[in-house]
Design an enzyme around this catalytic site. Structure first.
Site, short mmCIF file in Angstrom:
data_model
loop_
_atom_site.label_atom_id
_atom_site.label_comp_id
_atom_site.label_asym_id
_atom_site.label_seq_id
_atom_site.Cartn_x
_atom_site.Cartn_y
_atom_site.Cartn_z
N HIS A 274 0.85 -1.18 0.00
CA HIS A 274 0.00 0.00 0.00
C HIS A 274 0.89 1.25 0.00
CE1 HIS A 274 -3.83 -2.06 1.79
NE2 HIS A 274 -3.29 -2.73 0.79
N GLU B 70 1.07 3.86 2.01
CA GLU B 70 1.67 4.22 3.29
C GLU B 70 2.81 3.25 3.63
OE1 GLU B 70 -1.45 3.63 2.55
OE2 GLU B 70 -2.84 4.93 3.64
N SER C 295 -7.85 7.96 2.93
CA SER C 295 -7.97 7.47 4.30
C SER C 295 -7.30 6.11 4.45
CB SER C 295 -9.46 7.36 4.66
OG SER C 295 -9.61 6.79 5.94
N CYS D 144 -6.32 2.40 5.24
CA CYS D 144 -7.03 1.15 5.55
C CYS D 144 -6.61 0.67 6.95
CB CYS D 144 -6.69 0.10 4.50
SG CYS D 144 -5.01 -0.55 4.67
N CYS E 252 -2.81 -0.18 7.17
CA CYS E 252 -1.90 0.97 7.28
C CYS E 252 -2.17 1.75 8.56
CB CYS E 252 -2.03 1.86 6.05
SG CYS E 252 -1.47 1.00 4.55
ZN LIG Z 1 -3.38 0.47 3.41
#
Ligand SMILES: [Zn+2]
Length: 146
Positions: free
Chosen positions: A53, A55, A78, A80, A83
């Site tokens: 991801h 992040e 935003s 998940c 993260c």
């Molecule tokens: Zn994530």
């Protein structure tokens, strides 16, 4: 450095991901003086890795740090649960979220646990995701597990 200025780095990453045929989510980890420690974007498609991801990519790019309390994770979308868990696991002190309209992740949970969260509701980030979800619903629903 303002949250809006920091977000521009994450947006650049999101656009880079889109240009690679990936999911347009970008992130960057900033130090206390506004320096970029690491930056990255979602690479599910590019790497064939569902855990890469934005992040996570930014966090890994920053390498090893002694402490994260004074760092800021900036993300176009935003975060998940995965993260958000990373933010809490490493004690990242602050999170800036580009938008939470197209996906509402764990940022309220982060606030409840003492992370300073700013949601910018940035129209560029909203458009990136809205256009992407319309164009590639298959990829998007794969990414969010639906
Ligand atoms: Zn994530």
């Amino acid at each position: 450095m303002s949250p809006e200025q920091m977000l521009t780095v994450a947006v650049e990453e999101a656009r880079a991901g889109l240009a690679e045929g990936g999911i347009p989510i970008g992130a960057a980890l900033f130090g206390p003086d506004g320096e970029v420690l690491g930056r990255g974007h979602n690479r599910r498609v590019q790497d064939g890795d569902p855990s890469m991801h934005a992040e996570t990519a930014a966090f890994r790019a920053a390498g090893r740090l002694r402490g994260y309390g004074r760092t800021t994770m900036v993300t176009t979308l935003s975060p998940c649960w995965y993260c958000s868990g990373l933010v809490r696991q490493f004690g990242i002190g602050r999170v800036v979220v580009g938008e939470a309209r197209t996906f509402f992740g764990g940022h309220d949970w982060l606030t409840e646990h003492g992370v300073e969260v700013t949601v910018l509701d940035d129209p560029i980030c909203v458009n990136l995701m809205t256009d992407f979800i319309a164009a590639r619903p298959d990829l998007w629903f794969e990414d969010i597990g639906e």
